[in-house]
Design an enzyme around this catalytic site. Structure first.
Site, PDB file in Angstrom:
ATOM      1  N   GLN A  97      10.116  -4.545  22.263  1.00 13.22           N
ATOM      2  CA  GLN A  97      10.719  -3.612  23.227  1.00 13.22           C
ATOM      3  C   GLN A  97       9.709  -3.266  24.314  1.00 13.22           C
ATOM      4  O   GLN A  97       8.552  -2.975  24.036  1.00 13.22           O
ATOM      5  CB  GLN A  97      11.162  -2.344  22.483  1.00 13.22           C
ATOM      6  CG  GLN A  97      11.682  -1.235  23.378  1.00 13.22           C
ATOM      7  CD  GLN A  97      10.588  -0.255  23.810  1.00 13.22           C
ATOM      8  OE1 GLN A  97       9.648  -0.022  23.070  1.00 13.22           O
ATOM      9  NE2 GLN A  97      10.716   0.292  25.007  1.00 13.22           N
TER      10      GLN A  97
ATOM     11  N   TYR B  81       9.057  -0.972  27.997  1.00 15.08           N
ATOM     12  CA  TYR B  81       9.493   0.001  29.002  1.00 15.08           C
ATOM     13  C   TYR B  81       9.409  -0.678  30.358  1.00 15.08           C
ATOM     14  O   TYR B  81       8.756  -1.716  30.512  1.00 15.08           O
ATOM     15  CB  TYR B  81       8.582   1.227  28.963  1.00 15.08           C
ATOM     16  CG  TYR B  81       8.827   2.088  27.748  1.00 15.08           C
ATOM     17  CD1 TYR B  81      10.041   2.739  27.584  1.00 15.08           C
ATOM     18  CD2 TYR B  81       7.856   2.232  26.770  1.00 15.08           C
ATOM     19  CE1 TYR B  81      10.272   3.525  26.465  1.00 15.08           C
ATOM     20  CE2 TYR B  81       8.086   3.019  25.652  1.00 15.08           C
ATOM     21  CZ  TYR B  81       9.297   3.654  25.507  1.00 15.08           C
ATOM     22  OH  TYR B  81       9.536   4.426  24.411  1.00 15.08           O
TER      23      TYR B  81
ATOM     24  N   THR C 233      14.099  -1.106  27.488  1.00 20.97           N
ATOM     25  CA  THR C 233      14.619   0.265  27.431  1.00 20.97           C
ATOM     26  C   THR C 233      14.879   0.748  28.852  1.00 20.97           C
ATOM     27  O   THR C 233      13.971   0.749  29.686  1.00 20.97           O
ATOM     28  CB  THR C 233      13.604   1.180  26.712  1.00 20.97           C
ATOM     29  OG1 THR C 233      13.488   0.717  25.364  1.00 20.97           O
ATOM     30  CG2 THR C 233      14.057   2.630  26.710  1.00 20.97           C
TER      31      THR C 233
ATOM     32  N   LYS D  61      18.568  -1.531  26.205  1.00 19.95           N
ATOM     33  CA  LYS D  61      18.704  -0.365  25.308  1.00 19.95           C
ATOM     34  C   LYS D  61      18.737   0.916  26.125  1.00 19.95           C
ATOM     35  O   LYS D  61      17.839   1.139  26.956  1.00 19.95           O
ATOM     36  CB  LYS D  61      17.527  -0.341  24.336  1.00 19.95           C
ATOM     37  CG  LYS D  61      17.407   0.924  23.512  1.00 19.95           C
ATOM     38  CD  LYS D  61      16.296   0.795  22.493  1.00 19.95           C
ATOM     39  CE  LYS D  61      16.110   2.063  21.698  1.00 19.95           C
ATOM     40  NZ  LYS D  61      15.422   3.124  22.415  1.00 19.95           N
TER      41      LYS D  61
ATOM     42  N   HIS E   7      18.839   7.645  23.373  1.00 22.20           N
ATOM     43  CA  HIS E   7      17.428   7.757  23.000  1.00 22.20           C
ATOM     44  C   HIS E   7      17.234   8.841  21.931  1.00 22.20           C
ATOM     45  O   HIS E   7      16.246   9.579  21.942  1.00 22.20           O
ATOM     46  CB  HIS E   7      16.565   8.044  24.240  1.00 22.20           C
ATOM     47  CG  HIS E   7      15.208   7.393  24.178  1.00 22.20           C
ATOM     48  ND1 HIS E   7      14.920   6.212  24.809  1.00 22.20           N
ATOM     49  CD2 HIS E   7      14.060   7.755  23.541  1.00 22.20           C
ATOM     50  CE1 HIS E   7      13.658   5.890  24.576  1.00 22.20           C
ATOM     51  NE2 HIS E   7      13.116   6.806  23.805  1.00 22.20           N
TER      52      HIS E   7
END
Ligand SMILES: Cc1cc2nc3c(=O)[nH]c(=O)nc-3n(C[C@H](O)[C@H](O)[C@H](O)COP(=O)(O)O)c2cc1C
Length: 292
Positions: A33, A35, A61, A157, A181
């Site tokens: 994952q 950012y 994300t 996500k 989240h």
């Protein structure tokens, strides 16, 4: 624990263990994952490291281009690295075995960042890097760019709206995670389970839809699957297990959720998760209402 239990897990950019460290301790493929950060060079290097570690999918994300105000974190003075205050020292003094174990650990800092991001050579520079690194101007063009840098499956996500779900499809995502989240970004956002039916109606037949936020039990999993999600993910639930019993607690968390899902399915007259559907649920007629 996830590997032992046979479920996939996702490793975060902000994890303590680096991608390479995790890859060297598991044979299971795992997702990575990221950012949405400003530094292209750093992002491209992260993607390359994830590829080398054989991560089977990239999770981007999309609901943390800035940090939400986490009131409990503010109240408790959470920081990285942790600040020692009289209150935190007093608290630590009540957790001696944990403290002794922590003193022995080799892994204390964000392993994907320290020594990898420009200017972050030690943990003291981490705070200023984090404050600068996130890109508050995130838009769909940027997501398209990330998509073009990764030649495997991409999962977005943090989708909580049918229009965003359609845009995720348009920029080439292979799957989405319907998520708020864990309610930790925008206080007052609707729950992910509430938004799931509309999102399923919008894109459910074109893209794989997963869900997280608030999954605490097998019944929660069943509800999400019955509304069309292909899978569910947990954040806090396994951390609670970890806090209570260490690694064994994470396995226990998964066992508890699994057993409850199994029992709930049996009590609903179902033998196969693929057969779950809206017929298993009693929904208020306006559950999937359009919001003004
Ligand atoms: C300790 C912790 C760390 C997290 N770190 C990340 C992260 O690095 N990236 C991310 O996208 N989400 C992160 N999350 C959010 C989870 O991925 C997930 O969306 C959320 O926790 C789901 O809600 P739940 O906690 O109710 O299961 C984190 C959650 C927790 C509890």
């Amino acid at each position: 624990a996830a590997e032992k239990f046979g479920v996939p897990f996702t490793l975060s950019t902000m994890s303590i263990c680096s991608i390479e460290d995790v890859a060297s301790h598991t044979n299971a493929p795992f997702w990575f994952q990221v950012y949405t950060l400003k530094d292209d060079e750093f992002m491209k290097r992260l993607f390359a490291r994830a590829k080398d570690a054989k991560c089977s999918a990239l999770v981007i994300t999309v609901d943390l281009q800035i940090m939400g105000q986490r009131h409990k974190d503010l109240k408790n003075g959470l920081s990285a690295p942790p600040k020692l205050t009289p209150a935190s020292i007093l608290n630590l003094a009540t957790k001696v075995p944990w403290g002794l174990e922590m003193l022995q650990t080799k892994r204390r800092f964000f392993g994907n960042i320290v020594g990898h991001a420009k200017g972050v050579t030690d943990p003291t520079s981490l705070g200023s890097w984090t404050a600068e690194a996130f890109d508050p101007s995130l838009d769909w063009e940027r997501i398209k760019q990330f998509r073009s840098w990764w030649d495997g499956p991409v999962i977005l996500k943090g989708i909580l709206d049918p229009e965003d779900a359609k845009k995720a499809l348009a920029v080439g995502a292979d799957a989405i995670v319907v998520s708020n989240h864990g309610g930790r970004q925008l206080d007052g956002a609707l729950s992910s389970i509430r938004m799931l039916p509309q999102i399923m109606d919008a894109v459910g037949d074109k893209i794989e839809v997963h869900l997280d936020s608030g999954i605490r039990s097998g019944q929660d999993v069943l509800k999400a699957l019955a509304l069309g999600a292909k899978g569910t993910m947990i954040g806090r639930a396994f951390v609670y297990g970890l806090g209570a019993m260490g690694e064994a607690g994470v396995t226990k968390t998964l066992q508890v959720i699994h057993k409850e899902l199994d029992t709930t399915m049996a009590l609903c007259g179902e033998r196969n998760v693929a057969d779950l559907g809206r017929h298993n649920l009693l929904l208020p007629q306006d559950f999937a209402t359009r919001w003004a």
